[in-house]
Design an enzyme around this catalytic site. Structure first.
Site, short mmCIF file in Angstrom:
data_model
loop_
_atom_site.label_atom_id
_atom_site.label_comp_id
_atom_site.label_asym_id
_atom_site.label_seq_id
_atom_site.Cartn_x
_atom_site.Cartn_y
_atom_site.Cartn_z
N ASN A 10 26.68 6.27 71.07
CA ASN A 10 27.17 4.98 71.57
C ASN A 10 27.02 3.92 70.48
OD1 ASN A 10 27.93 2.77 73.08
ND2 ASN A 10 26.00 2.63 74.19
N LYS A 12 28.09 0.94 70.55
CA LYS A 12 28.03 -0.41 71.11
C LYS A 12 29.03 -1.31 70.36
CE LYS A 12 23.37 0.50 72.66
NZ LYS A 12 22.04 -0.04 73.01
N HIS A 94 26.52 1.14 81.84
CA HIS A 94 25.44 0.99 80.86
C HIS A 94 24.60 -0.23 81.23
CE1 HIS A 94 23.36 0.29 77.05
NE2 HIS A 94 23.63 1.55 76.75
N GLY A 168 16.66 -0.01 72.20
CA GLY A 168 16.64 -0.93 71.07
C GLY A 168 15.31 -1.60 70.83
N SER A 207 16.18 4.70 72.36
CA SER A 207 15.49 4.85 71.06
C SER A 207 15.37 6.32 70.65
CB SER A 207 14.11 4.18 71.10
OG SER A 207 14.24 2.78 71.29
#
Length: 245
Positions: A10, A12, A94, A168, A207
């Site tokens: 992903n 983003k 998400h 993140g 992560s």
């Protein structure tokens, strides 16, 4: 027989179309198809160029889809458009969409149904924030979210468990934490889909990196990973594939 491991990348809101094509060409120079399925979830503007640059055997997908089939919905992207771009997957629900755009379980389910109507496989995301986990309500919260997000959705679906507190932040649920929730999700899927639940893939996201992906995906009920930051560099993706293979 366990379902095939899926590494869903992903990006983003990262990479321009030019950068996406360069990434695809770089991957193509070193990628060798193996037992792990790879899918790149790119921004919509990059999908066509990325598909052309991507090595054979690597799928592409989108990060969101409209709940509407077509019509006067400015800024929305339909499932038919994504299918025409040769997408295989699309992420729905998400945590960043749920938080930034106040997406409800009902809306997530409507998006998943639209995706399935066009032959796309939705990756339905569920997971808890830190405050929910600290109260010890993470299983109840996540399963309620799952049930609401699967209303009217058939078994052509992938589930991604993403503890919001681990996205993140550098914090990662342990492999045991991931397995405990994945097992609970599998149980809820059995209630919803019966024996078909055993063939559905449950991913972990939060992560994920080359040094922890193998331990996480080795768990009995974890069938792959939804990878954020570590998906942006080809060298990290190749390292994760090497660890999984």
């Amino acid at each position: 027989m366990s379902p095939r491991t899926l590494l869903a990348l992903n990006w983003k809101m990262n990479k321009t179309p030019t950068e996406a094509r360069a990434w695809g060409r770089e991957l193509a120079r070193s990628y060798r198809r193996g037992t792990v399925e790879v899918a790149v979830m790119a921004p919509a503007v990059s999908l066509y160029g990325l598909k052309e640059a991507m090595p054979g055997g690597v799928d592409i997908g989108a990060q969101d889809v409209s709940a509407h089939e077509s019509g006067a919905h400015t800024g929305e992207i339909s499932a038919a458009m994504l299918r025409d771009a040769e997408c295989t997957y699309v992420i729905v629900g998400h945590s960043e969409r749920r938080t930034d755009h106040a997406e409800t379980d009902a809306l997530v389910a409507a998006k998943a149904r639209q995706a399935q109507a066009q032959g796309l496989t939705p990756i339905v995301c569920v997971g808890e924030g830190l405050e929910v986990r600290e109260r010890g309500e993470h299983v109840e919260h996540t399963l309620a979210q799952l049930r609401g997000s699967l209303d009217g959705v058939d078994e052509r679906v992938v589930i991604a468990y993403e503890p919001v507190w681990a996205i993140g932040t550098g914090k990662t649920a342990t492999a045991e934490d991931a397995e405990a929730m994945a097992a609970a999700i599998r149980g809820a899927l059995r209630e919803h889909y019966g024996d078909l639940a055993d063939s559905l893939r449950v991913l972990y996201g939060g992560s994920v990196k080359p040094d922890n992906v193998a331990a996480i995906c080795a768990q009995p009920n974890v069938n792959g990973a939804l990878v954020g930051g570590a998906s942006l560099k080809v060298e990290d993706v190749l390292a994760m594939l090497s660890a999984l293979e």
